[in-house]
Write an enzyme that holds these catalytic residues in place. Sequence first.
Site, mmCIF file in Angstrom:
data_model
loop_
_atom_site.group_PDB
_atom_site.id
_atom_site.type_symbol
_atom_site.label_atom_id
_atom_site.label_comp_id
_atom_site.label_asym_id
_atom_site.label_seq_id
_atom_site.Cartn_x
_atom_site.Cartn_y
_atom_site.Cartn_z
ATOM 1 N N ASP A 264 0.843 -1.194 0.000
ATOM 2 C CA ASP A 264 0.000 0.000 0.000
ATOM 3 C C ASP A 264 0.882 1.249 0.000
ATOM 4 O O ASP A 264 1.917 1.294 0.670
ATOM 5 C CB ASP A 264 -0.916 -0.008 1.234
ATOM 6 C CG ASP A 264 -2.082 0.941 1.091
ATOM 7 O OD1 ASP A 264 -3.226 0.485 0.978
ATOM 8 O OD2 ASP A 264 -1.841 2.179 1.082
ATOM 9 N N ASN B 178 -12.998 -3.374 2.339
ATOM 10 C CA ASN B 178 -13.904 -2.239 2.507
ATOM 11 C C ASN B 178 -14.863 -2.174 1.315
ATOM 12 O O ASN B 178 -14.426 -2.095 0.173
ATOM 13 C CB ASN B 178 -13.113 -0.932 2.592
ATOM 14 C CG ASN B 178 -12.222 -0.877 3.828
ATOM 15 O OD1 ASN B 178 -12.614 -1.328 4.894
ATOM 16 N ND2 ASN B 178 -11.031 -0.334 3.679
ATOM 17 N N VAL C 17 -10.909 3.057 -3.560
ATOM 18 C CA VAL C 17 -10.519 2.605 -4.902
ATOM 19 C C VAL C 17 -11.517 1.551 -5.370
ATOM 20 O O VAL C 17 -11.619 0.473 -4.763
ATOM 21 C CB VAL C 17 -9.085 2.030 -4.911
ATOM 22 C CG1 VAL C 17 -8.737 1.494 -6.300
ATOM 23 C CG2 VAL C 17 -8.072 3.086 -4.484
ATOM 24 N N HIS D 242 -10.279 -5.186 -3.414
ATOM 25 C CA HIS D 242 -8.956 -5.572 -2.916
ATOM 26 C C HIS D 242 -9.067 -5.989 -1.466
ATOM 27 O O HIS D 242 -9.936 -5.522 -0.729
ATOM 28 C CB HIS D 242 -7.963 -4.406 -3.055
ATOM 29 C CG HIS D 242 -8.494 -3.105 -2.567
ATOM 30 N ND1 HIS D 242 -9.369 -2.335 -3.310
ATOM 31 C CD2 HIS D 242 -8.309 -2.446 -1.402
ATOM 32 C CE1 HIS D 242 -9.688 -1.250 -2.619
ATOM 33 N NE2 HIS D 242 -9.070 -1.307 -1.460
ATOM 34 N N HIS E 112 -7.033 -5.930 2.040
ATOM 35 C CA HIS E 112 -5.899 -5.372 2.787
ATOM 36 C C HIS E 112 -5.344 -6.476 3.681
ATOM 37 O O HIS E 112 -6.104 -7.123 4.414
ATOM 38 C CB HIS E 112 -6.341 -4.230 3.710
ATOM 39 C CG HIS E 112 -6.886 -3.031 3.013
ATOM 40 N ND1 HIS E 112 -6.165 -1.871 2.844
ATOM 41 C CD2 HIS E 112 -8.101 -2.780 2.461
ATOM 42 C CE1 HIS E 112 -6.905 -0.958 2.224
ATOM 43 N NE2 HIS E 112 -8.090 -1.494 1.988
HETATM 44 P P1 5GP Z 1 -9.748 1.295 0.202
HETATM 45 O O1 5GP Z 1 -9.830 2.583 0.984
HETATM 46 O O2 5GP Z 1 -10.458 1.422 -1.132
HETATM 47 O O3 5GP Z 1 -10.183 0.088 0.982
HETATM 48 O O4 5GP Z 1 -8.213 1.060 -0.052
HETATM 49 C C1 5GP Z 1 -7.518 1.666 -1.087
HETATM 50 C C2 5GP Z 1 -6.066 1.613 -0.722
HETATM 51 O O5 5GP Z 1 -5.312 1.876 -1.883
HETATM 52 C C3 5GP Z 1 -5.653 2.643 0.318
HETATM 53 O O6 5GP Z 1 -5.117 1.981 1.455
HETATM 54 C C4 5GP Z 1 -4.616 3.501 -0.393
HETATM 55 O O7 5GP Z 1 -3.557 3.908 0.431
HETATM 56 C C5 5GP Z 1 -4.162 2.589 -1.515
HETATM 57 N N1 5GP Z 1 -3.706 3.281 -2.704
HETATM 58 C C6 5GP Z 1 -4.320 4.329 -3.329
HETATM 59 N N2 5GP Z 1 -3.621 4.709 -4.409
HETATM 60 C C7 5GP Z 1 -2.550 3.874 -4.481
HETATM 61 C C8 5GP Z 1 -1.450 3.790 -5.402
HETATM 62 O O8 5GP Z 1 -1.336 4.522 -6.384
HETATM 63 N N3 5GP Z 1 -0.538 2.816 -5.154
HETATM 64 C C9 5GP Z 1 -0.634 1.966 -4.082
HETATM 65 N N4 5GP Z 1 0.320 1.053 -3.936
HETATM 66 N N5 5GP Z 1 -1.661 2.035 -3.202
HETATM 67 C C10 5GP Z 1 -2.607 2.971 -3.403
#
Ligand code: 5GP
Length: 117
Positions: free
Chosen positions: A31, A90, A99, A103, A105
């Site tokens: 992440d 999430n 995003v 995915h 985590h």
């Molecule tokens: P969500 O909030 O949708 O469950 O998790 C999305 C995750 O994607 C977040 O923890 C955020 O830090 C990560 N993330 C967002 N943009 C990028 C990116 O460009 N590269 C990487 N490696 N992680 C990302």
Amino acid sequence: MSDKTLFQKIMDREIPASIVYEDDFCCAFNDITPQAPVHVLIVPRKPIPRVGDAVAEDQAQLGALLLAAGKIADQLGVKDRSKGFRIVINHGVDAGETVPHMHVHLLAGRSLSWPPG
Ligand code: 5GP
């Protein structure tokens, strides 16, 4: 303009990321804003927007994410029960989804509180 998701672009090496695991079904990378010493995102190659949008034909994709989580935890030295890891998915605004490409985590490397915030 590309209609790939952010995570498809990472999987296709169009955006850099630290990839830690790949197989036919998924790709996992660190992440960009880690919330723990180990914070890996495990992403299905199929761009399922979020877990509640998955359908029966995605069963193999979904199962592969959990199998990958165990392999990655082992690879990163946190699978032993004396350490451990947490997996989080999430779905939607209240859960904190940012995003829209499903995915998992994988968080580890510190004591994680329960219940989550
Ligand atoms: P969500 O909030 O949708 O469950 O998790 C999305 C995750 O994607 C977040 O923890 C955020 O830090 C990560 N993330 C967002 N943009 C990028 C990116 O460009 N590269 C990487 N490696 N992680 C990302």
